[in-house]
Scaffold this motif. Sequence first.
Motif, PDB file in Angstrom:
ATOM      1  N   LYS A  32      -4.759  40.459  38.043  1.00  0.00           N
ATOM      2  CA  LYS A  32      -6.177  40.787  38.192  1.00  0.00           C
ATOM      3  C   LYS A  32      -6.388  41.682  39.410  1.00  0.00           C
ATOM      4  O   LYS A  32      -7.234  42.567  39.401  1.00  0.00           O
ATOM      5  CB  LYS A  32      -7.009  39.520  38.305  1.00  0.00           C
ATOM      6  N   GLY A  33      -5.611  41.457  40.461  1.00  0.00           N
ATOM      7  CA  GLY A  33      -5.683  42.311  41.642  1.00  0.00           C
ATOM      8  C   GLY A  33      -5.293  43.743  41.304  1.00  0.00           C
ATOM      9  O   GLY A  33      -5.916  44.699  41.766  1.00  0.00           O
ATOM     10  N   ASP A  34      -4.259  43.892  40.478  1.00  0.00           N
ATOM     11  CA  ASP A  34      -3.824  45.221  40.037  1.00  0.00           C
ATOM     12  C   ASP A  34      -4.941  45.913  39.260  1.00  0.00           C
ATOM     13  O   ASP A  34      -5.279  47.070  39.524  1.00  0.00           O
ATOM     14  CB  ASP A  34      -2.567  45.084  39.180  1.00  0.00           C
ATOM     15  N   CYS A  35      -5.539  45.205  38.337  1.00  0.00           N
ATOM     16  CA  CYS A  35      -6.626  45.767  37.525  1.00  0.00           C
ATOM     17  C   CYS A  35      -7.811  46.140  38.421  1.00  0.00           C
ATOM     18  O   CYS A  35      -8.392  47.222  38.283  1.00  0.00           O
ATOM     19  CB  CYS A  35      -7.050  44.753  36.469  1.00  0.00           C
ATOM     20  N   TYR A  36      -8.150  45.272  39.354  1.00  0.00           N
ATOM     21  CA  TYR A  36      -9.272  45.528  40.259  1.00  0.00           C
ATOM     22  C   TYR A  36      -9.026  46.787  41.093  1.00  0.00           C
ATOM     23  O   TYR A  36      -9.899  47.637  41.217  1.00  0.00           O
ATOM     24  CB  TYR A  36      -9.485  44.307  41.153  1.00  0.00           C
ATOM     25  N   LEU A  37      -7.827  46.942  41.630  1.00  0.00           N
ATOM     26  CA  LEU A  37      -7.520  48.127  42.428  1.00  0.00           C
ATOM     27  C   LEU A  37      -7.565  49.397  41.594  1.00  0.00           C
ATOM     28  O   LEU A  37      -8.060  50.427  42.043  1.00  0.00           O
ATOM     29  CB  LEU A  37      -6.154  47.990  43.088  1.00  0.00           C
ATOM     30  N   ARG A  38      -7.060  49.344  40.361  1.00  0.00           N
ATOM     31  CA  ARG A  38      -7.122  50.528  39.492  1.00  0.00           C
ATOM     32  C   ARG A  38      -8.566  50.916  39.207  1.00  0.00           C
ATOM     33  O   ARG A  38      -8.905  52.093  39.174  1.00  0.00           O
ATOM     34  CB  ARG A  38      -6.358  50.294  38.195  1.00  0.00           C
ATOM     35  N   MET A  39      -9.430  49.926  39.022  1.00  0.00           N
ATOM     36  CA  MET A  39     -10.840  50.229  38.778  1.00  0.00           C
ATOM     37  C   MET A  39     -11.500  50.850  39.998  1.00  0.00           C
ATOM     38  O   MET A  39     -12.342  51.728  39.871  1.00  0.00           O
ATOM     39  CB  MET A  39     -11.581  48.968  38.348  1.00  0.00           C
ATOM     40  N   LEU A  40     -11.116  50.394  41.183  1.00  0.00           N
ATOM     41  CA  LEU A  40     -11.714  50.943  42.399  1.00  0.00           C
ATOM     42  C   LEU A  40     -11.372  52.416  42.600  1.00  0.00           C
ATOM     43  O   LEU A  40     -12.184  53.169  43.136  1.00  0.00           O
ATOM     44  CB  LEU A  40     -11.261  50.142  43.623  1.00  0.00           C
ATOM     45  N   ILE A  41     -10.189  52.846  42.172  1.00  0.00           N
ATOM     46  CA  ILE A  41      -9.807  54.243  42.394  1.00  0.00           C
ATOM     47  C   ILE A  41     -10.268  55.177  41.276  1.00  0.00           C
ATOM     48  O   ILE A  41     -10.181  56.384  41.423  1.00  0.00           O
ATOM     49  CB  ILE A  41      -8.292  54.412  42.647  1.00  0.00           C
TER      50      ILE A  41
END
Length: 129
Positions: A32-41
């Motif tokens: 979920k952290g990976d997905c969240y970071l991808r969404m932020l960029i």
Amino acid sequence: MDMRQVDGMRAESARFVADVFASVPRREQRAKGDCYLRMLILDGRRKSIAAMPGRLPDGDEQNLQQFVNQSPWDPQPVRQRIAKRVVPLIGPDAGVVDDVSFAQDGRMSVAVAHQYCGALGKQATARSR
């Protein structure tokens, strides 16, 4: 960044997530952290949990809301790992400490008092954060 650019960075993102979220105990939380970071960029004006999940095929608003607000993981080691990676890149010369307060009406809310309000630059009824 668009989806194509984010997909091209998938391997680099995975290494970053493995390093930064190493202290997070569960594999699902790190995903979920990976997905969240991808969404932020990704490109997009709104970076809220409600707006971001639609930008990725694996974005799920409920899962991300739980990851950010309810998952039992300590954010401090994650912040420290990010700082260790970012500081050498940007080389900050100084840090700035600023109060975080918001102008408020009324006195019945928690943390509302007559105090210096940075948003207004003067003494006012404000809420501290």
